[in-house]
Motif scaffolding. Structure first.
Motif, PDB file in Angstrom:
ATOM      1  N   LYS A   1      -3.572   8.673   8.795  1.00 59.19           N
ATOM      2  CA  LYS A   1      -3.968   8.743  10.223  1.00 59.19           C
ATOM      3  C   LYS A   1      -4.081  10.096  10.454  1.00 59.19           C
ATOM      4  O   LYS A   1      -3.140  10.974   9.983  1.00 59.19           O
ATOM      5  CB  LYS A   1      -2.636   8.291  10.957  1.00 59.19           C
TER       6      LYS A   1
ATOM      7  N   THR B   1       0.822  -1.170   0.027  1.00 56.02           N
ATOM      8  CA  THR B   1      -0.059   0.058  -0.063  1.00 56.02           C
ATOM      9  C   THR B   1       0.906   1.396   0.098  1.00 56.02           C
ATOM     10  O   THR B   1       1.652   1.433   0.903  1.00 56.02           O
ATOM     11  CB  THR B   1      -0.908   0.087   1.197  1.00 56.02           C
TER      12      THR B   1
ATOM     13  N   ARG C   1      11.238  -0.597   8.854  1.00 57.47           N
ATOM     14  CA  ARG C   1      10.457  -0.734  10.086  1.00 57.47           C
ATOM     15  C   ARG C   1       9.715  -2.014   9.994  1.00 57.47           C
ATOM     16  O   ARG C   1       9.316  -2.575   8.795  1.00 57.47           O
ATOM     17  CB  ARG C   1       9.454   0.365  10.433  1.00 57.47           C
TER      18      ARG C   1
ATOM     19  N   TYR D   1       3.935   4.936  20.568  1.00 57.52           N
ATOM     20  CA  TYR D   1       4.050   5.625  19.088  1.00 57.52           C
ATOM     21  C   TYR D   1       2.589   6.132  18.959  1.00 57.52           C
ATOM     22  O   TYR D   1       2.123   7.215  18.913  1.00 57.52           O
ATOM     23  CB  TYR D   1       4.556   4.816  18.250  1.00 57.52           C
ATOM     24  N   TYR D   2       1.888   5.146  18.701  1.00 58.47           N
ATOM     25  CA  TYR D   2       0.457   5.575  18.480  1.00 58.47           C
ATOM     26  C   TYR D   2      -0.773   4.791  19.240  1.00 58.47           C
ATOM     27  O   TYR D   2      -0.417   3.636  19.712  1.00 58.47           O
ATOM     28  CB  TYR D   2      -0.135   5.031  16.875  1.00 58.47           C
TER      29      TYR D   2
ATOM     30  N   TYR E   1       1.228   7.354   1.625  1.00 57.76           N
ATOM     31  CA  TYR E   1       1.848   8.576   2.002  1.00 57.76           C
ATOM     32  C   TYR E   1       3.186   8.890   0.744  1.00 57.76           C
ATOM     33  O   TYR E   1       3.574   7.853   0.160  1.00 57.76           O
ATOM     34  CB  TYR E   1       2.789   8.524   3.232  1.00 57.76           C
TER      35      TYR E   1
ATOM     36  N   LEU F   1       3.517   0.640   2.954  1.00 59.20           N
ATOM     37  CA  LEU F   1       3.367  -0.639   3.906  1.00 59.20           C
ATOM     38  C   LEU F   1       3.576  -1.884   3.059  1.00 59.20           C
ATOM     39  O   LEU F   1       3.124  -1.891   1.827  1.00 59.20           O
ATOM     40  CB  LEU F   1       1.926  -0.518   4.319  1.00 59.20           C
TER      41      LEU F   1
ATOM     42  N   ARG G   1       6.795   6.864   2.373  1.00 59.77           N
ATOM     43  CA  ARG G   1       6.967   5.549   2.688  1.00 59.77           C
ATOM     44  C   ARG G   1       5.893   4.425   2.373  1.00 59.77           C
ATOM     45  O   ARG G   1       4.736   5.222   1.984  1.00 59.77           O
ATOM     46  CB  ARG G   1       6.840   5.731   4.346  1.00 59.77           C
TER      47      ARG G   1
END
Ligand SMILES: *Cc1c(COP(=O)(O)O)cnc(C)c1O
Ligand code: SF4
Length: 437
Positions: A348, A121, A209, A298-299, A124, A129, A127
């Motif tokens: 997000k 995906t 990551r 983090y989130y 952004y 996924l 970056r």
């Protein structure tokens, strides 16, 4: 190895398999092979019996959304009060999962629509996924990608992964790759090693990551061999997924210590879950404990609009209330950012209590967590910025580097871009203009 195989683990393990010893319990492959995948086994192992009618309903739900719990994670359930237990609620099938509200979706974040090649995906600018595994150690009942869970536990082929790698190679704006799935740490060490090596051979990658729940649900997967492999691939970050303090055990702490000791910065993403952690005190304690184990919160996610999650969902107010009880009250690095992942795929969106009370020509009025209201006098000089970095004294501009303005930025800066408003498509007023046009 730390002796953490207590009597409780042993009793528990023996119900699953006779005469098992320390080595088996600690072996992550044993844990996976002996995962609880049906209601009968769950009843037997936990030592409970569901009413016949309830069991039939549970089975119906499990047929839609499969069940899988590692013996380790199941051993954390408080049997005496299992229905209220946060581990039970997160891992054992619930009849409420069969309820679908009309606003719920199979893919609420439109991850498939923003997918240029299967398994990836790109939402952004810088970056992506990248889904490199289909398997999970425990099927979280609150999973956003619930519809896909258990589809196939097979390993994506090298050919499939190559397609994603090619996309990354051909898109030099990608500097950060977030490996997800499924759980990437369920891949064999050498396969993950290969993917990481391939990614690092791409010159524009700056950071990788891994998103994994393994430290929470299968901590024994964090072996010396695994961390020795991972440490060859710095800068590598790991984000894990603790939702409740009960998940912070000797075993999970040990897994976190191993990862931190090889220099991997650790983060945590929690999901706000009704009846599990929708409480300022639970979230505060969880994040303090994580920070004490070198994990930076983090989130904190608002629960997505995926199908079958209505019983888990809280209001957004609850999230704001929780953040209000954290900021200022505890260490700044123990406060996660509360976000709503935009339905339809906007990404997000951070949501915060309001700290700015008012704004004047030369001052801003702010309040703190205690209710102190203060005024901050702003400087008279204003440094106008055009976002055209060439020639700027701050020394950022590199030859030929472009800085495209995105979204609100277009309204903020006096640049060559003369946008004065961002207007949604398809309003009656705008359609009329086009027709007159
Ligand atoms: C969350 C997410 C990322 C990473 O976002 P960060 O805010 O940088 O952590 C990247 N791509 C997609 C599609 C995501 O959902
Ligand atoms: S603060 Fe409220 S929700 Fe949290 S544990 Fe106490 S009573 Fe329960």
């Amino acid at each position: 190895m730390e002796k953490i195989f207590d009597k409780k683990h042993k009793d528990f393990a023996e119900k699953i398999s006779k005469n098992i010893g320390l080595e088996e319990w600690y072996d992550w492959k044993w844990q996976l092979k002996n995962s609880i995948r049906d209601i009968d086994t769950f009843e037997e192992v936990i030592g409970i019996k569901f009413h016949e009618d309830e069991k039939a309903e549970l089975q119906e739900a499990a047929d839609v959304f499969p069940l899988s719990i590692t013996p380790y994670y199941a051993s954390l359930i408080d049997v005496k009060n299992f229905r209220e237990d946060p581990i039970f609620k997160q891992s054992f099938v619930g009849v409420e999962e069969l309820i679908t509200e009309n606003f719920e979706m199979a893919d609420p974040l439109a991850e498939d629509k923003d997918s240029p090649v299967p398994g990836l995906t790109h939402r952004y600018p810088d970056r992506i996924l990248f889904y490199i595994s289909h398997a999970c150690a425990v099927y979280c009942r609150h999973c956003t990608r619930k519809r896909k869970v258990g589809d196939t536990d097979s390993i994506p082929s090298k050919k499939q992964i190559e397609k994603g790698l090619d996309y990354i190679r051909n898109n030099p704006q990608i500097r950060d790759v977030l490996l997800s799935g499924g759980d990437p740490l369920l891949l064999p060490d050498d396969y993950l090693d290969w993917i990481l090596t391939e990614l690092w051979s791409i010159p524009h990658i700056e950071v990788i990551r891994i998103g994994t729940r393994v430290p929470v649900v299968l901590p024994y997967r964090i072996t010396d061999e695994l961390v020795n492999m991972l440490k060859k691939h710095h800068p590598l970050w790991i984000n894990t997924h603790f939702n409740h303090i009960k998940e912070i055990t000797k075993s999970s702490k040990n897994a976190l210590r191993k990862l931190a000791d090889v220099g991997i910065p650790l983060g945590n993403q929690s999901v706000l879950l009704r009846g599990v952690n929708d409480c300022p005190n639970v979230i505060k304690k969880l994040n303090q404990k994580l920070a004490a184990n070198r994990v930076r919160p983090y989130y904190l996610f608002q629960c997505d609009l995926s199908e079958g999650l209505s019983h888990f969902r809280t209001s957004v107010r609850k999230g704001v209330e929780i953040i209000e009880s954290l900021i200022g009250h505890t260490s700044g690095f123990a406060v996660p950012r509360y976000v709503v992942d935009a339905p339809g795929g906007g990404g997000k969106i951070p949501v915060m209590p309001n700290y700015v009370i008012s704004w004047g020509t030369d001052r801003v009025i702010l309040r703190n967590y205690e209710g102190v209201i203060t005024t901050y006098k702003e400087p008279e000089h204003q440094d106008d910025c055009s976002k055209d970095c060439t020639g700027c004294e701050r020394g950022l501009a590199e030859e030929g580097e472009e800085h495209d303005l995105v979204g609100i930025e277009k309204l903020l800066f006096n640049s060559a871009d003369d946008t004065i408003s961002l207007v949604p498509q398809g309003t009656e007023r705008i359609d009329k203009r086009d027709n007159n046009g």
